[in-house]
Scaffold this motif. Structure first.
Motif, PDB file in Angstrom:
ATOM      1  N   LEU A  39       0.833  -1.216   0.000  1.00  0.00           N
ATOM      2  CA  LEU A  39       0.000   0.000   0.000  1.00  0.00           C
ATOM      3  C   LEU A  39       0.860   1.256   0.000  1.00  0.00           C
ATOM      4  CD1 LEU A  39      -2.778  -1.047   2.555  1.00  0.00           C
ATOM      5  CD2 LEU A  39      -2.976  -0.900   0.067  1.00  0.00           C
ATOM      6  N   LEU A  40       1.936   1.238   0.776  1.00  0.00           N
ATOM      7  CA  LEU A  40       2.859   2.376   0.792  1.00  0.00           C
ATOM      8  C   LEU A  40       3.491   2.570  -0.586  1.00  0.00           C
ATOM      9  CD1 LEU A  40       4.440   4.565   2.322  1.00  0.00           C
ATOM     10  CD2 LEU A  40       6.103   2.804   2.950  1.00  0.00           C
ATOM     11  N   ALA A  43       1.016   4.194  -3.040  1.00  0.00           N
ATOM     12  CA  ALA A  43       0.875   5.636  -2.843  1.00  0.00           C
ATOM     13  C   ALA A  43       2.073   6.396  -3.414  1.00  0.00           C
ATOM     14  CB  ALA A  43       0.706   5.941  -1.355  1.00  0.00           C
ATOM     15  N   LEU A  44       3.272   5.884  -3.218  1.00  0.00           N
ATOM     16  CA  LEU A  44       4.480   6.564  -3.712  1.00  0.00           C
ATOM     17  C   LEU A  44       4.557   6.539  -5.235  1.00  0.00           C
ATOM     18  CD1 LEU A  44       7.115   5.312  -1.106  1.00  0.00           C
ATOM     19  CD2 LEU A  44       6.143   7.607  -1.310  1.00  0.00           C
ATOM     20  N   GLU A  46       2.084   6.219  -7.375  1.00  0.00           N
ATOM     21  CA  GLU A  46       1.040   7.095  -7.915  1.00  0.00           C
ATOM     22  C   GLU A  46       1.479   8.558  -7.848  1.00  0.00           C
ATOM     23  OE1 GLU A  46      -3.731   8.046  -7.298  1.00  0.00           O
ATOM     24  OE2 GLU A  46      -2.564   7.128  -5.685  1.00  0.00           O
ATOM     25  N   LEU A  47       2.104   8.930  -6.750  1.00  0.00           N
ATOM     26  CA  LEU A  47       2.565  10.303  -6.584  1.00  0.00           C
ATOM     27  C   LEU A  47       3.652  10.657  -7.598  1.00  0.00           C
ATOM     28  CD1 LEU A  47       2.561  12.907  -4.835  1.00  0.00           C
ATOM     29  CD2 LEU A  47       4.318  11.820  -3.419  1.00  0.00           C
ATOM     30  N   ARG A  50       1.869   9.726 -11.774  1.00  0.00           N
ATOM     31  CA  ARG A  50       0.543  10.123 -12.266  1.00  0.00           C
ATOM     32  C   ARG A  50       0.605  11.396 -13.111  1.00  0.00           C
ATOM     33  NH1 ARG A  50      -4.810   8.927 -10.743  1.00  0.00           N
ATOM     34  NH2 ARG A  50      -6.298  10.596 -11.167  1.00  0.00           N
ATOM     35  N   THR A 128      -3.359   4.972 -11.442  1.00  0.00           N
ATOM     36  CA  THR A 128      -4.284   5.169 -10.332  1.00  0.00           C
ATOM     37  C   THR A 128      -3.731   4.440  -9.107  1.00  0.00           C
ATOM     38  OG1 THR A 128      -5.538   3.222 -10.980  1.00  0.00           O
ATOM     39  CG2 THR A 128      -6.252   5.341 -11.899  1.00  0.00           C
ATOM     40  N   PHE A 129      -4.429   4.566  -7.985  1.00  0.00           N
ATOM     41  CA  PHE A 129      -3.955   3.862  -6.786  1.00  0.00           C
ATOM     42  C   PHE A 129      -4.014   2.353  -7.004  1.00  0.00           C
ATOM     43  CE2 PHE A 129      -4.442   1.916  -2.598  1.00  0.00           C
ATOM     44  CZ  PHE A 129      -3.370   2.476  -1.931  1.00  0.00           C
ATOM     45  N   SER A 132      -1.248   1.396  -9.405  1.00  0.00           N
ATOM     46  CA  SER A 132       0.046   1.483  -8.721  1.00  0.00           C
ATOM     47  C   SER A 132       0.223   0.334  -7.737  1.00  0.00           C
ATOM     48  CB  SER A 132       0.158   2.823  -7.986  1.00  0.00           C
ATOM     49  OG  SER A 132       0.020   3.902  -8.884  1.00  0.00           O
ATOM     50  N   LEU A 133      -0.865  -0.060  -7.079  1.00  0.00           N
ATOM     51  CA  LEU A 133      -0.803  -1.198  -6.152  1.00  0.00           C
ATOM     52  C   LEU A 133      -0.475  -2.481  -6.912  1.00  0.00           C
ATOM     53  CD1 LEU A 133      -1.213  -2.442  -3.342  1.00  0.00           C
ATOM     54  CD2 LEU A 133      -3.659  -2.589  -3.855  1.00  0.00           C
TER      55      LEU A 133
END
Length: 387
Positions: A39-40, A43-44, A46-47, A50, A128-129, A132-133
């Motif tokens: 999950l971490l 998020a990274l 995607e940041l 994106r 997207t999240f 990315s996951l």
């Protein structure tokens, strides 16, 4: 009375804290750690990727528009300077269209409406999240489908760093879960009996068997006399149990020596340094051969050696060139030895991470001090009984 209640409350809090920490350091805690790490990473990534996805689309469209205008002018030039249905004109038009096709494929622009991202009828983001996951999971599991790959410099640096920790963590998780599941698989009686420790306890008051006092029953269907085990029986009658130990002192000494050797651990920094040096060597080599920058070469080396293999960066494949064929052979040799080194380092990192967690658990009081010794004894007798 008040002080006793406070002490009870503190002890209750400590017990509750220990229970929570035991869960955190258990199989469930390891599973939670892997999920949290993915999950971490999602998020990274995607940041980092994106917004760059929109920039790549805009740059690709601009390059495509310029090439399209140039192609139109080339077509007009051929038509105006050649007679209708002339062979020369047709050949020139075919050349123009082929160049347009090849350049379009090289650009990779798919005709998307770049300003329509995040709008109702606009194109969908890949980063997207959820996307990315999924990408983070393909890294830590080394699957590497390649349908999505980082394009930014920081995204590629993040991929290398993320995999360096995530792959050993995932291997540790899979080994832990696999070993746990394997322990519940029933085995046949013959295999179970063969793997029992060679020690038997019996009472001396029972009837004898094959001339052996105490009625000591045979191990694995063979009598003690047939096995040639020497018994030292005290002449004094006693109800104390008789212990037969068939262990060999030389084997025990050998096991102790092996345990001492197994205690030697390689620091995490040494494993990282070995991987880094081998990657730098490969990066310099491919930078010179392929004309890549240093980051792209290092990214290619790591993604290849870790068996992730996105396929977004590949060496030249002109098989008609003898020099290219030689380079591919060298690339194969580099990859083969590198995968062995990477596997060794990942195993060492996995063991180091495990020891770090145990050390933290012992410091927090959730792992017993004698647990490592117990684990070594279990491994000495039970490693061969695993799946």
């Amino acid at each position: 009375m008040g002080s006793e209640e406070v002490k009870k409350a503190r002890n209750s809090g400590k017990r509750m804290c220990k229970k929570v920490l035991k869960i955190a350091f258990s199989h469930l805690g390891l599973c939670f750690l892997v999920v949290l790490y993915c999950l971490l990473g999602a998020a990274l990534f995607e940041l980092l990727e994106r917004e760059n996805e929109i920039s790549i689309c805009i740059d690709g469209r601009k390059e495509y528009d310029d090439m399209e205008n140039k192609t139109l002018f080339s077509i007009l030039d051929v038509i105006l300077n050649n007679p209708v249905n002339s062979l020369a004109g047709d050949a020139q038009l075919i050349g123009v269209f082929e160049a347009f096709r090849n350049n379009s494929l090289a650009i990779g622009y798919d005709g998307s409406w770049c300003e329509g991202f995040d709008k109702v009828d606009g194109p969908m983001h890949e980063w997207t999240f959820a996307g990315s996951l999924f990408f983070a999971m393909t890294i830590v599991t080394t699957i590497g489908y390649g349908h999505i790959a980082p394009k930014t410099a920081w995204g590629r640096i993040m991929s290398i760093s993320y995999a360096m920790i995530g792959i050993p963590l995932m291997l540790l998780f899979l080994t832990n879960i696999g070993g746990r599941a394997c322990g519940h698989i029933p085995r046949d009686d013959e295999e179970t009996n063969r793997r029992k420790p060679l020690m038997q306890i019996a009472s001396k008051n029972e009837d004898g068997n094959d001339g052996v006092p105490g009625g000591i029953k045979a191990l694995n269907g063979a009598s003690i006399a047939q096995r040639g085990v020497k018994l030292r029986v005290s002449p004094t009658q006693s109800n104390e149990p008789l212990i037969i130990d068939e262990d060999n002192d030389e084997e025990d000494e050998e096991e102790r020596r092996w345990d001492e050797i197994s205690k030697v651990s390689i620091p995490l920094t040494v494993s990282l340094a070995i991987i880094g040096l081998y990657m730098v060597f490969g990066a310099l080599l491919f930078k010179y051969w392929e004309g890549w920058d240093m980051l792209q070469s290092a990214y290619f080396c790591f993604i290849t050696l870790s068996t992730i293999g996105f396929g977004d960066v590949t060496p030249s494949r002109d098989f008609s060139d003898p020099l290219t064929n030689f380079r591919l052979v060298v690339c194969y040799m580099y990859t083969t030895f590198g995968m062995a080194i990477m596997s060794m380092c990942f195993t060492l990192m996995q063991e180091e991470i495990t020891e770090k967690f145990k050390w933290i658990g012992r410091k927090m009081g959730v792992v017993d001090e004698d647990e490592p010794e117990m684990e070594r004894e279990e491994n000495a007798h039970g490693n061969h009984s695993e799946c």
